[in-house]
Write a protein that holds these residues in place. Structure first.
Motif, PDB file in Angstrom:
ATOM      1  N   ASN B  66       7.139  10.318 -14.345  1.00 52.70           N
ATOM      2  CA  ASN B  66       5.830  10.946 -14.215  1.00 52.70           C
ATOM      3  C   ASN B  66       5.846  12.383 -14.727  1.00 52.70           C
ATOM      4  O   ASN B  66       4.884  12.827 -15.358  1.00 52.70           O
ATOM      5  CB  ASN B  66       5.366  10.898 -12.751  1.00 52.70           C
ATOM      6  CG  ASN B  66       3.931  11.346 -12.593  1.00 52.70           C
ATOM      7  OD1 ASN B  66       3.091  11.029 -13.429  1.00 52.70           O
ATOM      8  ND2 ASN B  66       3.648  12.114 -11.559  1.00 52.70           N
ATOM      9  N   GLY B  67       6.943  13.101 -14.450  1.00 51.49           N
ATOM     10  CA  GLY B  67       7.047  14.476 -14.945  1.00 51.49           C
ATOM     11  C   GLY B  67       7.011  14.515 -16.468  1.00 51.49           C
ATOM     12  O   GLY B  67       6.381  15.386 -17.069  1.00 51.49           O
ATOM     13  N   ASP B  73       0.973  14.744 -21.249  1.00 50.37           N
ATOM     14  CA  ASP B  73      -0.458  14.894 -21.045  1.00 50.37           C
ATOM     15  C   ASP B  73      -0.886  16.340 -21.301  1.00 50.37           C
ATOM     16  O   ASP B  73      -1.966  16.618 -21.812  1.00 50.37           O
ATOM     17  CB  ASP B  73      -0.764  14.528 -19.582  1.00 50.37           C
ATOM     18  CG  ASP B  73      -2.208  14.121 -19.381  1.00 50.37           C
ATOM     19  OD1 ASP B  73      -3.000  14.279 -20.323  1.00 50.37           O
ATOM     20  OD2 ASP B  73      -2.538  13.655 -18.284  1.00 50.37           O
ATOM     21  N   TYR B  74      -0.013  17.270 -20.920  1.00 55.20           N
ATOM     22  CA  TYR B  74      -0.376  18.690 -20.863  1.00 55.20           C
ATOM     23  C   TYR B  74      -0.146  19.397 -22.192  1.00 55.20           C
ATOM     24  O   TYR B  74      -0.894  20.295 -22.559  1.00 55.20           O
ATOM     25  CB  TYR B  74       0.479  19.328 -19.770  1.00 55.20           C
ATOM     26  CG  TYR B  74       0.131  20.746 -19.403  1.00 55.20           C
ATOM     27  CD1 TYR B  74      -1.077  21.036 -18.778  1.00 55.20           C
ATOM     28  CD2 TYR B  74       1.018  21.785 -19.634  1.00 55.20           C
ATOM     29  CE1 TYR B  74      -1.380  22.329 -18.415  1.00 55.20           C
ATOM     30  CE2 TYR B  74       0.722  23.082 -19.261  1.00 55.20           C
ATOM     31  CZ  TYR B  74      -0.482  23.348 -18.656  1.00 55.20           C
ATOM     32  OH  TYR B  74      -0.785  24.632 -18.283  1.00 55.20           O
ATOM     33  N   VAL B 300       6.707  17.440 -10.638  1.00 54.87           N
ATOM     34  CA  VAL B 300       6.376  18.806 -11.056  1.00 54.87           C
ATOM     35  C   VAL B 300       7.629  19.512 -11.548  1.00 54.87           C
ATOM     36  O   VAL B 300       7.596  20.257 -12.526  1.00 54.87           O
ATOM     37  CB  VAL B 300       5.720  19.610  -9.920  1.00 54.87           C
ATOM     38  CG1 VAL B 300       5.229  20.939 -10.446  1.00 54.87           C
ATOM     39  CG2 VAL B 300       4.568  18.849  -9.316  1.00 54.87           C
ATOM     40  N   VAL B 301       8.752  19.262 -10.864  1.00 58.89           N
ATOM     41  CA  VAL B 301       9.990  19.913 -11.286  1.00 58.89           C
ATOM     42  C   VAL B 301      10.340  19.488 -12.720  1.00 58.89           C
ATOM     43  O   VAL B 301      10.632  20.328 -13.576  1.00 58.89           O
ATOM     44  CB  VAL B 301      11.136  19.560 -10.314  1.00 58.89           C
ATOM     45  CG1 VAL B 301      12.458  20.087 -10.842  1.00 58.89           C
ATOM     46  CG2 VAL B 301      10.842  20.131  -8.935  1.00 58.89           C
ATOM     47  N   TRP B 302      10.269  18.188 -12.988  1.00 51.41           N
ATOM     48  CA  TRP B 302      10.530  17.701 -14.352  1.00 51.41           C
ATOM     49  C   TRP B 302       9.550  18.324 -15.334  1.00 51.41           C
ATOM     50  O   TRP B 302       9.942  18.771 -16.411  1.00 51.41           O
ATOM     51  CB  TRP B 302      10.390  16.180 -14.399  1.00 51.41           C
ATOM     52  CG  TRP B 302      11.642  15.459 -14.091  1.00 51.41           C
ATOM     53  CD1 TRP B 302      12.143  15.198 -12.848  1.00 51.41           C
ATOM     54  CD2 TRP B 302      12.579  14.901 -15.026  1.00 51.41           C
ATOM     55  NE1 TRP B 302      13.324  14.509 -12.955  1.00 51.41           N
ATOM     56  CE2 TRP B 302      13.614  14.307 -14.282  1.00 51.41           C
ATOM     57  CE3 TRP B 302      12.626  14.842 -16.420  1.00 51.41           C
ATOM     58  CZ2 TRP B 302      14.691  13.667 -14.888  1.00 51.41           C
ATOM     59  CZ3 TRP B 302      13.699  14.202 -17.028  1.00 51.41           C
ATOM     60  CH2 TRP B 302      14.716  13.629 -16.251  1.00 51.41           C
ATOM     61  N   ILE B 307       8.174  21.529 -19.893  1.00 57.87           N
ATOM     62  CA  ILE B 307       7.161  22.404 -20.486  1.00 57.87           C
ATOM     63  C   ILE B 307       7.771  23.772 -20.791  1.00 57.87           C
ATOM     64  O   ILE B 307       7.524  24.352 -21.854  1.00 57.87           O
ATOM     65  CB  ILE B 307       5.934  22.511 -19.546  1.00 57.87           C
ATOM     66  CG1 ILE B 307       5.224  21.157 -19.477  1.00 57.87           C
ATOM     67  CG2 ILE B 307       4.974  23.593 -20.015  1.00 57.87           C
ATOM     68  CD1 ILE B 307       4.203  21.043 -18.358  1.00 57.87           C
ATOM     69  N   GLY B 308       8.601  24.275 -19.859  1.00 57.79           N
ATOM     70  CA  GLY B 308       9.244  25.576 -20.061  1.00 57.79           C
ATOM     71  C   GLY B 308      10.139  25.575 -21.283  1.00 57.79           C
ATOM     72  O   GLY B 308      10.058  26.460 -22.151  1.00 57.79           O
ATOM     73  N   VAL B 309      10.995  24.553 -21.376  1.00 54.51           N
ATOM     74  CA  VAL B 309      11.898  24.474 -22.527  1.00 54.51           C
ATOM     75  C   VAL B 309      11.084  24.333 -23.815  1.00 54.51           C
ATOM     76  O   VAL B 309      11.387  24.957 -24.835  1.00 54.51           O
ATOM     77  CB  VAL B 309      12.885  23.295 -22.345  1.00 54.51           C
ATOM     78  CG1 VAL B 309      13.604  22.981 -23.637  1.00 54.51           C
ATOM     79  CG2 VAL B 309      13.883  23.629 -21.247  1.00 54.51           C
TER      80      VAL B 309
END
Lengths: 121, 548
Positions: B66-67, B73-74, B300-302, B307-309
C-alpha cells in the motif's frame, strides 16, 4: 445473532458501553500517551518546516552562504528537512510499537472477547 | 509545474528533433506497460465480489504494497517532470517546492492514517460523519471530495494532452492529436477502474511507482557518476552551463523571491501542501485497503521513504538537466520545463532510456487519474447514493453497480473537460486541490478526531466555508484573470493578490469550525464520541480484511 458468545467478523462489538470504556484509567492512560507524543511532535515539525520556508523566502543572503564547495546553508537546511522527516517517522514507529500497540491491543482483546476479561477480573 | 500547459510555439531545439525520430520506441514501451497492467488488472479483478473488494481491495494489501501504491498515486507527472524541470530552470526554489510534498506526510503519519483506518469503512465521509449528523455531514464531505477530485483530475487530463504529445513527438499545435491522446488516457483509465476496482487500481499504482523509482534511480546514478559522485561538482557544472548569473541557481529566490507578493504566495502554497496532503480524499481512501491500523502506519512509513528518496533523486536530476542540457534549450523544447527529464534521459541514456522514461511519465498520468476516479466514484456511490438517495433501499450490490456507472460518467466528463481545458493554463488546479483539501477537509478531520465538543454545525461551517473561501479567492486571483499567464488573459477581475488561497482559506476554515461549534446550541451524542475515540485508538470493531 447478538446473543451468540462468539462474535462474528461483521459484528465484532455488539454491546459495548463505550462511555464506560472511555472513562477507564487504562484507556485514559493510552489516550494521554498517544496525544503527549503526536501533538508536540506535530507542532515541532510544522514550526521547523515553516522556519525553513521563512528563511528560504526572506533570508536569501543567509541561505546563500557557502559552507563547503558549492554547498550552501539553504541546501543543507533543505536536506535537513529530509533527515528530520525520516527521523521523526522512525521515532514514531518505535514509540507506537513499544508504548501504544501493547495497551491498545490489550483493551481491544478485552472488548472483543468479553469472556477473557471475566477470567481476568 | 508552472508551465504545464504553456507549450511554446514550435521552436524545436536540436535535441527535441532527434528525440522525435525514435518515438516508436516510446510507443512500444508504453504499449508493453498497458498490456502488462491490463493482464494484472484482469487477474486482480477475479476476486472482486463485495463492496469492500471493489472500494477497498478487500483490505488485503500489506503495508509495503500500500505504501508503494501511495507513492504511485502521489508522485504525479507534476512531481516528476515538473519538479525536475523547476530545479533545472529555477534551481533551489524547485527543491524548496518539493520539500513541502514530503514533510506533509508527517501529518498523515502522526494525526490521521491510523485513526482514520480504525473508524472508517470506504470513504473520508465515513469518518467525518461518524459521530455527527449523518446526512448533512456526509453530503458536505462528499461535495468536498468530489471537488478536490475534479480539480485534480482536470489538471491531470488537460496536462496529459500536451505532455504525451511531447513524448510521442506530436506537434504542440496538433489539437486533434492531443484530443485523441486525452481520449485514449481516459478510456484506459475507465477500463482499469471499471474492471479492476481498487485492487486493479492499486496494482497499476504499484507497478508505476516501481518503474518510476527504478528509472529515476538509474538516471540519478548516471548523472552522479558523470560528476564524480560529488554533488558540489554537479552544482558547479549547472552554474557553468547557465552562464552569466548562473550562480543564482544555487540560491533561493529565483522563482518565488521576485516580489513581496510572490514571497507571500510561496508561504500560502507551502501551507496548502503541508496541510492538504493528509486530507486528499484519494490518499485517505488508500488507508482502507490494508487490514489493520498497524498496516496503515507501515503504509505511511513506506510512502515517506519512497517519496523522500524520490525527491532526493529529482534534486540530482534537476541540476543534472541544468548541467547537461541547460535552461535555454529546455525552455525552447516543446513542453517547456516538463521537457527537462525526458531530454536528460535522452542525453545520458539514448533513445531506450528516453522511451522508458516517457512510458513511465505516461503510466504516471494513468495511475494518478485511476486513483482519483475510483475515489470520486466511491464517494458518490457510498456517500450520496447509498446513504442519502436510496437510504434503506440500498444494498452493497446496487452500490457497486452505481459506483461502476459513476466511473464511466466521471471518465467521460474528464475526457471532455480535458479536451476543453487543453491548451489553457490550468496548472493552478493542482495547488488549488491541495488548498481545498487543507481548508475544507483537514479542520473537520482533526476536530472530529480530537475535539470532544465539536458539533455538526461546526463541521458544516468549516467544510462549506473552507471550500467557498478557497474557490472564491482563486476565482478572483491572478491565475484566473488579470495577468498574461492567467486562464482568461483578456479579462481582469482579480482583486485577491495571491495565486494560492491557502494562507487565508485554511485559517478561516479552522476558525469557522470552532465558531460554528461554539455557537451551536445542540450538542452531539456523547456515546458516539466515546465510541469514535475508543475505536480510533484501539481498533475495536474496525473493518476486517475479507477472505477469499
Amino acid at each position: 445473532m447478538g446473543t451468540s458468545a462468539q462474535p462474528t467478523p461483521h459484528d465484532p462489538v455488539p454491546e459495548i458501553d463505550f462511555e464506560e470504556v472511555q472513562a477507564t484509567a487504562e484507556f485514559q492512560h493510552l489516550r494521554r500517551k498517544h496525544r503527549s507524543f503526536v501533538f508536540p511532535v506535530a507542532i515541532a515539525f510544522l514550526l521547523w518546516y515553516f522556519l525553513y520556508v521563512l528563511l528560504a523566502d526572506y533570508a536569501h543572503d543567509f541561505m546563500s552562504t557557502k559552507v563547503f564547495g558549492s554547498i550552501n546553508v539553504g541546501l543543507l537546511l533543505g536536506l535537513g528537512q529530509f533527515v528530520t522527516t525520516f527521523a521523526i517517522t522512525t521515532w514514531y514507529v518505535s514509540y507506537a510499537n513499544r508504548k501504544l500497540d501493547p495497551d491498545a491491543s490489550a483493551i481491544r482483546r478485552r472488548l472483543e472477547e468479553p469472556s477473557l476479561s471475566q477470567e481476568g477480573a | 509545474m508552472g508551465a504545464y500547459m504553456s507549450l511554446p510555439a514550435a521552436v524545436p531545439a536540436a535535441l527535441a528533433t532527434q528525440m522525435k525520430d525514435t518515438t516508436w520506441i516510446n510507443i512500444l514501451i508504453f504499449s508493453a506497460f498497458v498490456a502488462i497492467t491490463l493482464v494484472v488488472v484482469f487477474r486482480a479483478s477475479r476476486n472482486n465480489k463485495t463492496a469492500a473488494d471493489y472500494y477497498a481491495a478487500g483490505r488485503s494489501f500489506s503495508g509495503g504494497q500500500n505504501g508503494t501504491a501511495i507513492a504511485g498515486d502521489y508522485l504525479s507527472a507534476a512531481s516528476f517532470l515538473g519538479i525536475t524541470g523547476a530545479i533545472a530552470v529555477n534551481g533551489y526554489d524547485g527543491f524548496l517546492y518539493s520539500i513541502g510534498f514530503l514533510v506533509a506526510w508527517l501529518v498523515a503519519l502522526l494525526l490521521v492514517a491510523e485513526l482514520l483506518r480504525n473508524t472508517g469503512k470506504f470513504t473520508m465521509a465515513d469518518v467525518l460523519s461518524f459521530r455527527l449528523k449523518q446526512r448533512p455531514v456526509r453530503i458536505a464531505a462528499a461535495t468536498t471530495t468530489l471537488m478536490v477530485c475534479f480539480f485534480y483530475l482536470l489538471a491531470q487530463m488537460a496536462g496529459a494532452g500536451g505532455l504525451v504529445s511531447l513524448l510521442l513527438g506530436l506537434d504542440s499545435k496538433d489539437t486533434l492529436g492531443q484530443a485523441v491522446v486525452i481520449t485514449v488516457v481516459g478510456g484506459l483509465m475507465i477500463l482499469y477502474v471499471l474492471i479492476g476496482g481498487m485492487k486493479g487500481t492499486t496494482w497499476v499504482q504499484i507497478i508505476k511507482a516501481a518503474l518510476l523509482i527504478v528509472g529515476a534511480a538509474a538516471m540519478t546514478i548516471i548523472v552522479l557518476a558523470m560528476h564524480g559522485f560529488n554533488l558540489s561538482t554537479l552544482l558547479d557544472a549547472a552554474v557553468a552551463k547557465a552562464g552569466d548569473g548562473g550562480a543564482a541557481l544555487l540560491n533561493p529566490g529565483k522563482q518565488y523571491g521576485a516580489t513581496g507578493t510572490s514571497k507571500l504566495d510561496f508561504i500560502s502554497l507551502a501551507l496548502a501542501l503541508v496541510l492538504g496532503t493528509a486530507a486528499l480524499p484519494h490518499v485517505l481512501m488508500r488507508f482502507y485497503t490494508v487490514p489493520t491500523a498497524k498496516e496503515a502506519r507501515k503504509s505511511v512509513v513506506w510512502a515517506i521513504w519512497l517519496i523522500g528518496v524520490f525527491y532526493l533523486f529529482t534534486l540530482v536530476l534537476g541540476y543534472g538537466a541544468g548541467a547537461l542540457i541547460g535552461a535555454k534549450e529546455i525552455l525552447a523544447a516543446p513542453g517547456g520545463v516538463n521537457a527537462a527529464a525526458p531530454l536528460l534521459a535522452f542525453v545520458i541514456g539514448g533513445p531506450v532510456l528516453l522511451g522508458f522514461i516517457s512510458a513511465v511519465a505516461f503510466a504516471t498520468i494513468l495511475a494518478v487519474v485511476a486513483g482519483l476516479t475510483i475515489t470520486a466514484a466511491a464517494s458518490f456511490a457510498h456517500d450520496i447514493y447509498a446513504n442519502v438517495i436510496a437510504k434503506d433501499k440500498s444494498n452493497p450490490q446496487m452500490e457497486v453497480k452505481v459506483a461502476r456507472r459513476t466511473v464511466v460518467v466521471i471518465g467521460v466528463v474528464a475526457i471532455g473537460g480535458g479536451i476543453l481545458a487543453n491548451g489553457q493554463n490550468v496548472a493552478f488546479l493542482v495547488a488549488l486541490a491541495f488548498a481545498v483539501a487543507a481548508s475544507a477537509n483537514l479542520p473537520t478531520i482533526l476536530y472530529s478526531l480530537f475535539w470532544k465538543r465539536f458539533t455538526t454545525q461546526g463541521a458544516l461551517w468549516s467544510m462549506y466555508g473552507g471550500l467557498a473561501v478557497a474557490i472564491i479567492l482563486i476565482a478572483f486571483s491572478p491565475v484566473v484573470s488579470g495577468s498574461p499567464k492567467a486562464m482568461i488573459p483578456g479579462a481582469s477581475f482579480a482583486w485577491f493578490p495571491l495565486a494560492n488561497p491557502g494562507l487565508v482559506s485554511i485559517p478561516v476554515a479552522f476558525f469557522l469550525g470552532w465558531l460554528g461549534t461554539m455557537l451551536d446550541k445542540s450538542t452531539e451524542d456523547p456515546a458516539k464520541q466515546a465510541e469514535m475515540e475508543v475505536r480510533s485508538l484501539t481498533g475495536v470493531g474496525a473493518e476486517k480484511a475479507t477472505n477469499h
